[in-house]
Design a protein around this motif. Structure first.
Motif, PDB file in Angstrom:
ATOM      1  N   ALA A  16     -54.539   2.301  48.767  1.00  0.00           N
ATOM      2  CA  ALA A  16     -54.429   2.549  47.478  1.00  0.00           C
ATOM      3  C   ALA A  16     -54.712   1.409  46.707  1.00  0.00           C
ATOM      4  CB  ALA A  16     -53.096   3.186  46.957  1.00  0.00           C
ATOM      5  N   VAL A  17     -55.575   1.547  45.690  1.00  0.00           N
ATOM      6  CA  VAL A  17     -56.039   0.365  44.651  1.00  0.00           C
ATOM      7  C   VAL A  17     -56.114   0.843  43.291  1.00  0.00           C
ATOM      8  CG1 VAL A  17     -57.844  -1.314  44.131  1.00  0.00           C
ATOM      9  CG2 VAL A  17     -57.521  -0.716  46.492  1.00  0.00           C
ATOM     10  N   ARG A  18     -55.454   0.314  42.347  1.00  0.00           N
ATOM     11  CA  ARG A  18     -55.428   0.801  41.049  1.00  0.00           C
ATOM     12  C   ARG A  18     -56.889   0.538  40.348  1.00  0.00           C
ATOM     13  NH1 ARG A  18     -49.683   0.548  38.193  1.00  0.00           N
ATOM     14  NH2 ARG A  18     -48.305   0.962  39.919  1.00  0.00           N
ATOM     15  N   GLY A  19     -57.060   1.624  39.487  1.00  0.00           N
ATOM     16  CA  GLY A  19     -58.201   1.309  38.569  1.00  0.00           C
ATOM     17  C   GLY A  19     -58.419   2.683  37.825  1.00  0.00           C
ATOM     18  N   ASP A  20     -59.267   2.684  36.690  1.00  0.00           N
ATOM     19  CA  ASP A  20     -59.567   3.697  35.899  1.00  0.00           C
ATOM     20  C   ASP A  20     -60.742   3.907  35.645  1.00  0.00           C
ATOM     21  OD1 ASP A  20     -59.429   5.618  33.887  1.00  0.00           O
ATOM     22  OD2 ASP A  20     -57.673   4.761  32.970  1.00  0.00           O
ATOM     23  N   LEU A  21     -61.559   5.219  35.887  1.00  0.00           N
ATOM     24  CA  LEU A  21     -62.784   5.568  35.566  1.00  0.00           C
ATOM     25  C   LEU A  21     -62.969   5.541  34.128  1.00  0.00           C
ATOM     26  CD1 LEU A  21     -63.518   8.680  38.110  1.00  0.00           C
ATOM     27  CD2 LEU A  21     -64.175   6.079  38.264  1.00  0.00           C
ATOM     28  N   GLY A  22     -61.845   5.503  33.256  1.00  0.00           N
ATOM     29  CA  GLY A  22     -62.176   5.401  31.909  1.00  0.00           C
ATOM     30  C   GLY A  22     -62.388   3.921  31.395  1.00  0.00           C
ATOM     31  N   ASP A  23     -62.326   3.015  32.390  1.00  0.00           N
ATOM     32  CA  ASP A  23     -62.347   1.439  31.903  1.00  0.00           C
ATOM     33  C   ASP A  23     -62.882   1.007  33.377  1.00  0.00           C
ATOM     34  OD1 ASP A  23     -62.116  -1.169  31.558  1.00  0.00           O
ATOM     35  OD2 ASP A  23     -59.903  -1.150  32.165  1.00  0.00           O
ATOM     36  N   PRO A  24     -64.245   0.843  33.292  1.00  0.00           N
ATOM     37  CA  PRO A  24     -65.360   0.507  34.157  1.00  0.00           C
ATOM     38  C   PRO A  24     -64.858  -0.918  34.758  1.00  0.00           C
ATOM     39  CG  PRO A  24     -66.646   1.653  32.685  1.00  0.00           C
ATOM     40  CD  PRO A  24     -65.153   1.504  32.058  1.00  0.00           C
TER      41      PRO A  24
END
Length: 282
Positions: A46-54
């Protein structure tokens, strides 16, 4: 474990979660994009990331060959930057689109316009691509779960609305084929469940699955629109979805055997889905 090669977005959702599970069970290295804490089987990264923040996607995309993309917003704003980020790292994207997607000339209903734009951006990106176009998901009926548990009844419009609802496991199985083989490159398969089944019958089958009767209490379409807006659903969503569903009374979605053709196994019925999710309604 070797470096993960497939990134799954929407990994905590029904379809994305099933894609993660099926890839992992098949021994395919998989990485799950998450915004917060989430539990996955041992061996799933699991890796953190947000499609709203490329800019937050760099770590998640490192070493990735293919991406399963679930777009979580109601517009395509920001999608170009996300697809550019994917294109710098990966070679393939499998996009969870919609059966209601249109074209640039006729973009379709308001609720599907963003799918039209996402497909256009992906096809123009230079990436290998597949656009999966499902009809309705059986898991959307989980919105009835609280009412079933507390009142034994579902109050909703359009009792006779019949749709070929899809089990998320079948949608995931199609996605896995698109991610791990070349069979669906450049394809836009329409994915359906095995039969048209009315909302009234869906409720009855949920009752059978949990071992007690559940009633369908039909409300007028106008009343349902007011109630959904009052419950906090976006007005543009409500005003697009419910009238579109009403049109399906006389012009239902098609039913096909694409799930079996692509995966080799027949699509699961809504009855099977209800049994699989009985605990959610008890």
């Amino acid at each position: 474990m070797t470096q993960p090669r497939i990134l799954v977005t929407g990994a905590t959702g029904k379809v994305g979660g099933a894609v993660v599970s099926q890839l992992h069970a098949a021994g395919v290295p998989v990485r799950a994009l998450v915004r917060g804490e989430a539990d996955f089987p041992e061996g799933v990264q699991a890796v953190r990331g947000d499609l709203g923040d490329p800019a937050s996607l760099d770590t998640a995309l490192e070493g990735v060959d293919s991406v399963f993309l679930v777009w979580p917003f109601l517009s395509a704003e920001g999608a170009s930057d996300v697809i550019d980020a994917i294109g710098k790292r990966a070679r393939r994207v499998v996009y969870l689109s919609s059966a209601g997607v249109g074209s640039e000339e006729e973009p379709g209903e308001a609720i599907t316009m963003f799918h039209t734009e996402l497909e256009r951006l992906i096809e123009a990106s230079g990436l290998e691509w597949t656009a999966l176009r499902p009809t309705g998901f059986a898991s959307n009926t989980l919105g009835w779960a609280e009412a079933v548990r507390t009142t034994g009844a579902v109050r909703a419009p359009l009792a006779r609305l019949a749709r070929p609802l899809i089990h998320e496991a079948d949608m995931a199985a199609v996605a896995v084929q698109a991610l791990t083989t070349d069979a669906l490159l450049g394809a836009r398969p329409l994915i359906t469940g095995p039969e048209l089944i009315t909302q009234e019958r869906q409720v009855a089958l949920i009752g059978e699955a949990i071992g007690r009767p559940v009633r369908f209490e039909e409300v007028a379409l106008d009343e349902a629109i007011v109630q959904m807006k009052a419950a906090g659903y976006p007005a543009e969503l409500v005003e697009a979805v419910l009238p579109a569903q009403a049109e399906m009374l006389d012009d239902p979605e098609p039913v096909n055997d694409e799930v079996e053709r692509i995966t080799g196994a027949p699509a699961r019925s809504f009855r099977e889905w209800a049994v699989d999710h009985a605990a959610d309604f008890r």
